[in-house]
Design an enzyme around this catalytic site. Sequence first.
Site, mmCIF file in Angstrom:
data_model
loop_
_atom_site.group_PDB
_atom_site.id
_atom_site.type_symbol
_atom_site.label_atom_id
_atom_site.label_comp_id
_atom_site.label_asym_id
_atom_site.label_seq_id
_atom_site.Cartn_x
_atom_site.Cartn_y
_atom_site.Cartn_z
ATOM 1 N N CYS A 79 20.856 8.087 13.965
ATOM 2 C CA CYS A 79 19.861 8.719 13.094
ATOM 3 C C CYS A 79 18.451 8.384 13.593
ATOM 4 C CB CYS A 79 20.101 8.342 11.636
ATOM 5 S SG CYS A 79 19.221 9.417 10.479
ATOM 6 N N HIS A 164 25.757 9.799 10.804
ATOM 7 C CA HIS A 164 26.038 8.381 10.556
ATOM 8 C C HIS A 164 27.531 8.090 10.739
ATOM 9 C CE1 HIS A 164 22.186 6.762 9.124
ATOM 10 N NE2 HIS A 164 21.959 8.004 8.768
ATOM 11 N N GLU A 166 28.996 5.319 10.938
ATOM 12 C CA GLU A 166 29.402 4.127 10.198
ATOM 13 C C GLU A 166 29.886 4.442 8.773
ATOM 14 O OE1 GLU A 166 24.818 4.110 9.751
ATOM 15 O OE2 GLU A 166 26.337 5.065 10.993
#
Length: 186
Positions: A79, A164, A166
């Site tokens: 990001c 993202h 994660e």
Amino acid sequence: MILIVNCGSNKVPYLEDIVNDHMDYTTVSMYDVGKTDLSEFKGIIISGAPILISQVNPDPYLEAFSFVKEIEIPVLGVCFGHQILGMEFGAFPALEKEDRDWQTISFYEESPLLKSIPKDTLMMEDHTESISIPPGFKLLGGSDLCVNEAMEHRERPLYGVQFHPEVSGNMGARLIENFVNICRES
């Protein structure tokens, strides 16, 4: 060991959990990365941030992350990290439509970062900006809302993703695992 640079994202604990499954890590604030001996790390992950880089003076951030232009170890920008990595190499940021939802990312190119990840994969977004493709990088993937969702330097192990991984479930965790493997093999 992986260095995670925390740029203020509330998603850093998720990055830490996934990386910890595969390799030891240390997390430092982006304000302390300049005081960190980068030679002891096998790779670096630059997190997201609650910063609109197109709406602020980017110079302090570009100065803090200028090491990416010289460093030889793998770097993954997520990001904001993706945006700052690209800007270090000449990309331009742009304010876009807010996107805080799942998007289908279409991956166009083969890459060790994308090993065992389907060509069309849902990933979680949380951004309002994007960047152009910087000189020296190739576009790995895009979505309906963002042209540059994933990129890779043509000669060095530098990678960026706008989404993202994660917080994107199994495929996002696999992408981070792939990055750790790239670091292990470097």
